[in-house]
Design an enzyme around this catalytic site. Structure first.
Site, PDB file in Angstrom:
ATOM      1  N   ASP A  41       4.668  -7.734  -5.274  1.00  0.00           N
ATOM      2  CA  ASP A  41       4.664  -9.119  -4.809  1.00  0.00           C
ATOM      3  C   ASP A  41       3.465  -9.902  -5.328  1.00  0.00           C
ATOM      4  O   ASP A  41       2.521  -9.331  -5.886  1.00  0.00           O
ATOM      5  CB  ASP A  41       4.713  -9.169  -3.268  1.00  0.00           C
ATOM      6  CG  ASP A  41       3.865  -8.086  -2.612  1.00  0.00           C
ATOM      7  OD1 ASP A  41       2.916  -7.608  -3.257  1.00  0.00           O
ATOM      8  OD2 ASP A  41       4.155  -7.720  -1.475  1.00  0.00           O
TER       9      ASP A  41
ATOM     10  N   ASP B 145       3.823  -5.856  11.251  1.00  0.00           N
ATOM     11  CA  ASP B 145       5.143  -6.272  11.751  1.00  0.00           C
ATOM     12  C   ASP B 145       6.280  -5.475  11.110  1.00  0.00           C
ATOM     13  O   ASP B 145       7.447  -5.801  11.274  1.00  0.00           O
ATOM     14  CB  ASP B 145       5.363  -7.782  11.524  1.00  0.00           C
ATOM     15  CG  ASP B 145       5.374  -8.166  10.043  1.00  0.00           C
ATOM     16  OD1 ASP B 145       5.247  -7.270   9.175  1.00  0.00           O
ATOM     17  OD2 ASP B 145       5.531  -9.370   9.747  1.00  0.00           O
TER      18      ASP B 145
ATOM     19  N   HIS C 180       6.770  -4.972   7.797  1.00  0.00           N
ATOM     20  CA  HIS C 180       7.261  -5.380   6.472  1.00  0.00           C
ATOM     21  C   HIS C 180       6.902  -4.361   5.392  1.00  0.00           C
ATOM     22  O   HIS C 180       5.918  -3.633   5.504  1.00  0.00           O
ATOM     23  CB  HIS C 180       6.778  -6.793   6.090  1.00  0.00           C
ATOM     24  CG  HIS C 180       5.321  -6.940   5.800  1.00  0.00           C
ATOM     25  ND1 HIS C 180       4.562  -7.988   6.270  1.00  0.00           N
ATOM     26  CD2 HIS C 180       4.466  -6.197   5.062  1.00  0.00           C
ATOM     27  CE1 HIS C 180       3.327  -7.887   5.832  1.00  0.00           C
ATOM     28  NE2 HIS C 180       3.235  -6.798   5.102  1.00  0.00           N
TER      29      HIS C 180
ATOM     30  N   GLU D  68       9.703  -9.623   5.269  1.00  0.00           N
ATOM     31  CA  GLU D  68       9.356  -9.786   6.678  1.00  0.00           C
ATOM     32  C   GLU D  68      10.563  -9.425   7.563  1.00  0.00           C
ATOM     33  O   GLU D  68      11.697  -9.331   7.068  1.00  0.00           O
ATOM     34  CB  GLU D  68       8.925 -11.232   6.921  1.00  0.00           C
ATOM     35  CG  GLU D  68       7.664 -11.654   6.154  1.00  0.00           C
ATOM     36  CD  GLU D  68       6.374 -11.069   6.741  1.00  0.00           C
ATOM     37  OE1 GLU D  68       6.408  -9.965   7.324  1.00  0.00           O
ATOM     38  OE2 GLU D  68       5.326 -11.717   6.582  1.00  0.00           O
TER      39      GLU D  68
HETATM   40  C1  F6R Z   1       1.182  -5.545  -0.693  1.00  0.00           C
HETATM   41  C2  F6R Z   1       2.361  -5.490   0.171  1.00  0.00           C
HETATM   42  C3  F6R Z   1       2.270  -5.439   1.657  1.00  0.00           C
HETATM   43  C4  F6R Z   1       1.127  -4.583   2.171  1.00  0.00           C
HETATM   44  C5  F6R Z   1       1.057  -4.663   3.690  1.00  0.00           C
HETATM   45  C6  F6R Z   1      -0.101  -3.881   4.251  1.00  0.00           C
HETATM   46  O1  F6R Z   1       1.557  -5.580  -2.048  1.00  0.00           O
HETATM   47  O2  F6R Z   1       3.424  -5.511  -0.343  1.00  0.00           O
HETATM   48  O3  F6R Z   1       3.482  -4.952   2.179  1.00  0.00           O
HETATM   49  O4  F6R Z   1       1.317  -3.253   1.775  1.00  0.00           O
HETATM   50  O5  F6R Z   1       0.929  -6.010   4.077  1.00  0.00           O
HETATM   51  O6  F6R Z   1      -1.296  -4.465   3.844  1.00  0.00           O
HETATM   52  P1  F6R Z   1      -2.677  -3.699   4.025  1.00  0.00           P
HETATM   53  O7  F6R Z   1      -2.621  -2.506   3.149  1.00  0.00           O
HETATM   54  O8  F6R Z   1      -3.711  -4.673   3.549  1.00  0.00           O
HETATM   55  O9  F6R Z   1      -2.785  -3.364   5.464  1.00  0.00           O
END
Ligand code: F6R
Length: 261
Positions: free
Chosen positions: A67, A136, A138, A143
């Site tokens: 992403d 959450d 994702h 989401e």
């Molecule tokens: C990042 C991504 C997100 C993160 C998730 C957890 O490329 O796709 O799904 O893996 O938001 O973020 P952290 O690791 O910062 O807790």
């Protein structure tokens, strides 16, 4: 799903890096799906160490990132382009043209997303997708409510994700872009192997829902229960609310000697 619980994030990340390294050694032209955020950092550090000290060769590897924030250019310090250069690409021998990250500045989002899917398919599909998980539930930036059939597209981030990611934007959630381009859940599920890492107590509820709850679009990561080769690497705090944690540990302790990670 294989649930692997380590005492610390560092141990889990080293185990994850070994899985990536084994794939790259067995298949030098492997196609890796990469994540950003705090979670994969120790894994990337270990891959960099293996490249420097153990000749792990990335010269034929291709990567696709999950992403990118819309409206952030590649030089923006909080862009995922910047993140990947800083934490991985500048420290290993991967050719720049082999790395792919969604373009946060594209003027035609649907066309870009279709092309991203085409490039993944042309590369032969993802051999291994590295994932974190949002509080959450994702994966990527899919989401809650995201379709399990979704492909790369624009998404609007939840308030919870804006709050979680504010730590990278001077603590101010209003500075976090509200839109992103993300691989879809269908894109992620097509990866031949999925490696999800989750660390810390803030992830415990999402992890419990993903592993032991119902499969529901309300907790997107729960779809990984339907993936044939999903490995979930946790530290103890992230595993703290799993009902069957003892069993997952028991499984690891009693692994047949021929089974490899
Ligand atoms: C990042 C991504 C997100 C993160 C998730 C957890 O490329 O796709 O799904 O893996 O938001 O973020 P952290 O690791 O910062 O807790």
């Amino acid at each position: 799903m294989e649930i692997i619980i380590h005492d610390t994030p560092q141990e889990a990340a080293v185990a994850g890096a070994r899985m990536v390294a084994r794939l790259v050694r067995e298949k030098p032209e492997a196609v890796l799906g990469l994540a950003t955020g705090g979670t994969p950092l120790p894994l990337y550090r270990e891959l960099v160490r293996m490249h420097r000290e153990e000749d792990l060769d990335f010269s034929r590897v291709t990567t696709f990132n999950l992403d990118e924030y819309l409206s952030l250019g590649p030089e923006h310090p909080q862009s995922y382009h910047h993140f990947m250069r800083e934490h991985l690409f500048e420290h290993i021998n991967i050719p720049k043209e082999n790395t792919h990250i969604p373009d946060g500045m594209t003027l035609d989002v649907p066309a870009f997303c279709r092309d991203y899917e085409r490039r993944i398919a042309e590369a032969g599909g993802l051999d291994l997708q590295i994932l974190g998980i949002g509080s959450d539930g994702h994966i990527g930036f899919n989401e809650p409510g995201s379709s399990f059939a979704s492909r790369t597209r624009i998404k609007t981030l939840t308030r919870e994700t804006l709050q979680d990611n504010a730590r990278f934007f001077d603590g101010d959630p209003t500075l976090v872009p509200r839109h992103c381009i993300t691989m879809g859940i269908g894109t992620i599920m097509d990866a031949r192997c999925v490696l999800l890492l989750a660390f810390g107590p803030g992830k415990a509820d999402a992890v419990a829902g993903m592993v032991e709850g119902p499969v529901t679009a309300s907790l997107p990561a729960s779809i990984l229960q339907h993936h044939s080769t999903a490995k979930i690497l946790l530290d103890s705090p992230a595993a703290a609310t799993l009902q069957r944690a003892d069993y997952y540990r028991w499984v690891r302790e009693n692994r047949p000697s021929w089974q490899q990670d």
